[in-house]
Write a protein that holds these residues in place. Structure first.
Motif, PDB file in Angstrom:
ATOM      1  N   GLN A  67       0.846  -1.189   0.000  1.00 17.15           N
ATOM      2  CA  GLN A  67       0.000   0.000   0.000  1.00 17.15           C
ATOM      3  C   GLN A  67       0.878   1.234   0.000  1.00 17.15           C
ATOM      4  OE1 GLN A  67      -2.914  -0.488  -0.604  1.00 17.15           O
ATOM      5  NE2 GLN A  67      -3.535  -2.427   0.313  1.00 17.15           N
ATOM      6  N   SER A  68       0.327   2.312  -0.526  1.00 13.55           N
ATOM      7  CA  SER A  68       1.037   3.573  -0.455  1.00 13.55           C
ATOM      8  C   SER A  68       0.031   4.676  -0.724  1.00 13.55           C
ATOM      9  CB  SER A  68       2.214   3.557  -1.427  1.00 13.55           C
ATOM     10  OG  SER A  68       2.039   4.453  -2.467  1.00 13.55           O
ATOM     11  N   ILE A  69       0.350   5.866  -0.255  1.00 15.63           N
ATOM     12  CA  ILE A  69      -0.553   6.993  -0.474  1.00 15.63           C
ATOM     13  C   ILE A  69       0.083   7.894  -1.521  1.00 15.63           C
ATOM     14  CG2 ILE A  69      -1.635   9.005   0.587  1.00 15.63           C
ATOM     15  CD1 ILE A  69      -1.434   7.549   3.268  1.00 15.63           C
ATOM     16  N   ASP A  70      -0.674   8.205  -2.548  1.00 14.68           N
ATOM     17  CA  ASP A  70      -0.160   9.118  -3.562  1.00 14.68           C
ATOM     18  C   ASP A  70      -0.698  10.510  -3.247  1.00 14.68           C
ATOM     19  OD1 ASP A  70       1.042  10.138  -5.719  1.00 14.68           O
ATOM     20  OD2 ASP A  70      -0.319   9.270  -7.202  1.00 14.68           O
ATOM     21  N   LEU A  71       0.220  11.397  -2.853  1.00 17.20           N
ATOM     22  CA  LEU A  71      -0.221  12.745  -2.494  1.00 17.20           C
ATOM     23  C   LEU A  71      -0.568  13.567  -3.729  1.00 17.20           C
ATOM     24  CD1 LEU A  71       2.273  13.687   0.335  1.00 17.20           C
ATOM     25  CD2 LEU A  71      -0.148  13.254   0.551  1.00 17.20           C
ATOM     26  N   GLY A  72      -0.079  13.114  -4.880  1.00 18.90           N
ATOM     27  CA  GLY A  72      -0.374  13.830  -6.112  1.00 18.90           C
ATOM     28  C   GLY A  72       0.430  15.105  -6.288  1.00 18.90           C
ATOM     29  N   TYR A  73       1.495  15.264  -5.474  1.00 23.20           N
ATOM     30  CA  TYR A  73       2.329  16.460  -5.637  1.00 23.20           C
ATOM     31  C   TYR A  73       3.333  16.263  -6.759  1.00 23.20           C
ATOM     32  CZ  TYR A  73       0.507  17.994  -1.133  1.00 23.20           C
ATOM     33  OH  TYR A  73      -0.308  18.373  -0.128  1.00 23.20           O
ATOM     34  N   SER A 114       6.502  15.232  -2.115  1.00 20.97           N
ATOM     35  CA  SER A 114       5.973  14.440  -0.997  1.00 20.97           C
ATOM     36  C   SER A 114       7.109  13.947  -0.101  1.00 20.97           C
ATOM     37  CB  SER A 114       5.149  13.275  -1.523  1.00 20.97           C
ATOM     38  OG  SER A 114       5.872  12.535  -2.456  1.00 20.97           O
ATOM     39  N   LYS A 115       8.248  13.567  -0.718  1.00 23.51           N
ATOM     40  CA  LYS A 115       9.388  13.112   0.081  1.00 23.51           C
ATOM     41  C   LYS A 115       9.963  14.264   0.889  1.00 23.51           C
ATOM     42  CE  LYS A 115      11.298   9.113  -2.289  1.00 23.51           C
ATOM     43  NZ  LYS A 115      12.368   8.546  -3.082  1.00 23.51           N
ATOM     44  N   VAL A 142       4.656   5.795   4.300  1.00 27.53           N
ATOM     45  CA  VAL A 142       3.579   5.390   3.389  1.00 27.53           C
ATOM     46  C   VAL A 142       3.253   6.501   2.384  1.00 27.53           C
ATOM     47  CG1 VAL A 142       1.579   6.097   4.766  1.00 27.53           C
ATOM     48  CG2 VAL A 142       1.407   4.099   3.302  1.00 27.53           C
ATOM     49  N   MET A 143       3.603   7.754   2.736  1.00 28.32           N
ATOM     50  CA  MET A 143       3.385   8.862   1.784  1.00 28.32           C
ATOM     51  C   MET A 143       4.440   8.884   0.695  1.00 28.32           C
ATOM     52  SD  MET A 143       2.300  12.161   4.068  1.00 28.32           S
ATOM     53  CE  MET A 143       3.997  12.642   4.096  1.00 28.32           C
ATOM     54  N   ALA A 144       5.667   8.490   1.049  1.00 22.52           N
ATOM     55  CA  ALA A 144       6.768   8.684   0.113  1.00 22.52           C
ATOM     56  C   ALA A 144       7.310   7.380  -0.460  1.00 22.52           C
ATOM     57  CB  ALA A 144       7.900   9.442   0.809  1.00 22.52           C
ATOM     58  N   TRP A 145       7.084   6.251   0.224  1.00 21.24           N
ATOM     59  CA  TRP A 145       7.529   4.966  -0.286  1.00 21.24           C
ATOM     60  C   TRP A 145       6.335   4.011  -0.255  1.00 21.24           C
ATOM     61  CZ3 TRP A 145      10.675   8.137   2.649  1.00 21.24           C
ATOM     62  CH2 TRP A 145      11.894   8.491   2.074  1.00 21.24           C
ATOM     63  N   VAL A 146       6.570   2.726  -0.091  1.00 19.34           N
ATOM     64  CA  VAL A 146       5.443   1.788   0.011  1.00 19.34           C
ATOM     65  C   VAL A 146       5.600   0.951   1.273  1.00 19.34           C
ATOM     66  CG1 VAL A 146       5.049   1.604  -2.465  1.00 19.34           C
ATOM     67  CG2 VAL A 146       6.605   0.028  -1.369  1.00 19.34           C
TER      68      VAL A 146
END
Lengths: 303, 409
Positions: A132-138, A153-154, A221-225
């Motif tokens: 799972q991971s969150i794609d911030l869309g930035y 995001s990173k 989870v925002m920047a990796w998986v």
């Protein structure tokens, strides 16, 4: 062998890649350092070596991911994971850790090892084994002909990690509880004699560690998986860093964290990404050998 | 226990062979097949998909008037046992099917691991087994004579991407020798099979392999490989590492702004790359055994789309989702038995084994023709490209529903 030489050749041909590798390494290293700092805290204060450290990180990641699924903004997942993991840490302390804290090293190692397996399996049952991971869309920032790229995001994640670390440092230095924690770490018996409720300090320290790990996981989870069984990678890094830097040496932990991050990236560039974890363990061996040699010259014993 | 089953099993077989079947063909007799399949345990989901595929095919064949063997009419009946997703259990159940239930023909279990456990048993008793769910190529280098598989083996999963890359390069006026290939696969038997297939095909047409790396089991960062991709500019990037490989690759390909004309992955659906990463997944090729939009056809099921539609009305629990390829290939395995019995014209198992071995037929699932080793060499793997968030079949080009977007932007 040819491939290794070819990879080194690439580094020489495109020197800018070195910079990219260091940036990548420092970014992941900052999160390793966060998990390692929590480990050092628990280790130093309670003398519990928490083998479930990485699983707290992953659990925090899943808390943030789950909140995002429920419609909360991903960036709010970091404080949310901090708070929820604080509570989970407190429960785990009361249920498990408080019972093994006075026992010998082996008992607490076994208990936390069991805890690690339990947590990974519970996460697997709750969320499934898919990554799972969150794609911030930035956006991603690109430099040097696109060879260096820094996803925003990173960047946000690393800034959050830094501010969390700074917050914890100030808290430990200034606050009453921070002082009590440091006093307990120095000498638990003396602290108790002087009226510090060490039981409370232990519970607080373990919860704080769990919360720090949780926030680190939410950033990851925002920047990796993440995946339920990824905990062990963070546990290993945390142990390597703490062993290399020593307990109660916060600048050392941060430096070692960033250093290991960068060294791993170099290693995976030159030897192949499959050897990433081997590099971390190899570094640990190296540090231990060097320390042993230094100690020997000083005619001291290893603690 | 043993005593009970000894009494019970012959009775069951007798019952199965003499019981009058459905209203469609009351005069038809029954041919008994056996299968140990995972109805519980870790493979339960896919095991049930496979069983439904078997049952649906049997029902359709019955509706079509059964199997004609030497002027007589037959229908299939399968004895299932639950292998609990465990290899040793599967082998025990295969023994039981053959020696107690006197089953003469077997349908395969789910997964390569279970097939590996059962194949030595069927081989020992010389029982033909047609399997649909074991793709590992290690199943087909052991010299098994009674094992046949309708699906493409694992080394073919991404090999078709090599062919496609070659086609595209030729169109672009390049030689195969100019094509650079980058491979990143996980260090496990399945992914290494995939790597072997890609390497073999790439070397045969003379492509240059510029990156060939193994991904660790706990992969969460592959930027080291992608940086090299940026520097070496391959024309084809192949990544296989289960769902974590697909998720990490799609995420970081976007972050690092990687421009490779063709990117091929496995496990796109498991990682839900379209749902998780949206546009970032566009243009990526994903391999699959079968897709419902393929224009294959056979007289029992009609086209692949027909199969999908009729299966859904027979099994309403699949209404909301796509029919998994695991189901389609299970039905294809039953088709092979049907065709073999009709061609053999007898129920003698050695004659049937010869007939299976000589199979060359087209089904809704694709063409089926077995090699000496028993794997299906006539069906290519299907490549689907993610186009605007949809999985569209682009290869093999003769059966594709959409054109390939190339080069990937």
């Amino acid at each position: 062998m040819d491939q290794i030489l070819g990879n080194i050749d690439l580094l020489i041909q495109f020197p800018i890649v070195n910079l990219k590798i260091i940036i990548d390494g420092v970014m992941i290293g900052a999160l390793f350092a966060l998990a390692a700092y929590g480990l050092a805290l628990v280790w130093g204060v309670m003398n519990v070596k928490n083998l479930a450290q990485g699983d707290f990180v992953i659990a925090g990641g899943y808390v943030a991911w789950w909140m995002t699924q429920k419609g909360i903004h991903p960036l709010l997942g970091v404080p949310a994971a901090f708070i929820i993991m604080w509570g989970i840490g407190w429960i785990i302390y009361k249920l498990v850790i408080s019972r093994v804290i006075e026992r010998d090293l082996f008992t607490s190692l076994l208990a936390t090892f069991g805890l690690a397996i339990m947590m990974a399996q519970i996460l697997n049952l709750m969320f499934g084994s898919d990554t799972q991971s969150i794609d911030l869309g930035y956006e991603t920032l690109h430099f040097a002909d696109g060879l260096i790229d820094i996803p925003i995001s990173k960047l946000i994640g690393v800034c959050m990690a830094l501010s969390l670390a700074a917050g914890v440092i100030i808290f430990m230095k200034r606050s009453r509880m921070g002082q009590a924690i440091r006093a307990t770490a120095q000498d638990a018996r003396a602290a108790r004699v002087l009226g510090i409720d060490t039981e409370k300090v232990y519970a607080f320290t373990f919860s704080l560690n769990s919360a720090i790990c949780g926030a680190a996981g939410a950033i990851i989870v925002m920047a990796w998986v993440i995946q339920p069984f990824y905990g062990i990678t963070y546990s290993i890094r945390a142990f390597v860093i703490v062993t290399a830097a020593g307990l109660g040496n916060l600048p050392g932990v941060i430096a070692a964290g960033l250093g290991i991050g960068a060294a791993e990236q170099y290693g995976s560039h030159i030897f192949g990404i499959g050897y990433q974890q081997a590099i971390a363990v190899l570094l640990l061996l190296l540090v231990l050998v060097v320390r042993l040699l230094i100690q020997r010259r000083k005619r001291q014993v290893l603690q | 226990m043993k005593k009970w089953s000894a009494i019970f099993a012959p009775a069951l077989v007798a019952l199965a062979t003499t019981a009058p079947s459905s209203a469609y063909a009351a005069e038809c007799e029954e041919i008994v097949l056996g299968s140990a399949i995972s109805l519980t345990g870790k493979y339960a989901t896919n095991g049930v998909h496979a069983k439904n595929g078997y049952e649906f095919a049997i029902k359709k064949i019955k509706e079509n008037g059964g199997i004609k063997v030497d002027g007589k009419c037959y229908n299939f009946n399968v004895i299932y046992y639950d292998d609990e997703s465990k290899g040793d259990r599967g082998a025990t159940l295969a023994e039981r099917l053959i020696s107690q239930d006197k089953v003469q023909y077997m349908l395969g279990p789910y997964s390569s691991g279970l097939t590996k456990a059962i194949a030595p048993v069927t081989e020992r008793y010389k029982i033909p087994m047609v399997e649909a769910e074991g793709a590992s190529r290690s199943l087909f280098n052991k010299g098994y004579k009674y094992l046949f598989a309708v699906l493409s083996t694992s080394e073919q999963y991404l090999a078709s991407a090599v062919t496609l890359a070659e086609e595209m390069a030729k169109k672009d006026g390049k030689e195969a020798g100019d094509i650079k290939v980058a491979i990143a696969v996980e260090n496990d038997p399945f992914s290494l099979d995939i790597r072997a297939g890609v390497l073999e095909d790439a070397e045969r047409v003379g492509m240059k392999v510029v990156i060939d790396e193994k991904l660790p089991r706990d992969l969460s960062d592959m930027s080291a490989i992608l940086t090299k991709v940026k520097l070496l500019k391959p024309d084809l990037l192949v990544v296989s590492g289960h769902s974590k490989g697909a998720a990490t690759a799609v995420r970081q390909i976007k972050e690092q702004n990687i421009k490779v004309p063709m990117i091929a992955l496995t496990h796109c659906e498991a990682a839900d790359v379209t749902g998780n990463f949206g546009d970032a997944a566009d243009g990526i090729l994903c391999s699959t055994q079968w897709a419902e939009t393929l224009s294959y056809w056979d007289p029992v099921f009609g086209t692949a789309a027909n199969y999908e539609q009729e299966f859904k009305s027979a099994y309403p629990e699949y209404k909301e989702k796509k029919v998994p390829y695991q189901t389609a290939q299970a039905s294809a395995a039953v088709m092979v038995f049907m065709s073999a019995f009709e061609r053999a014209g007898t129920l003698d198992k050695d004659a049937v084994r010869e007939a299976i071995s000589a199979t060359d037929m087209t089904t809704f699932y694709g063409r089926i023709k077995f090699s000496e080793a028993g794997n299906n060499i006539a069906k290519p793997m299907v490549l689907r490209q993610i186009q605007n968030g949809e999985y569209n079949v682009v290869a093999p080009s003769a059966f594709a529903s959409h054109g390939l977007d190339w080069p990937r932007k």
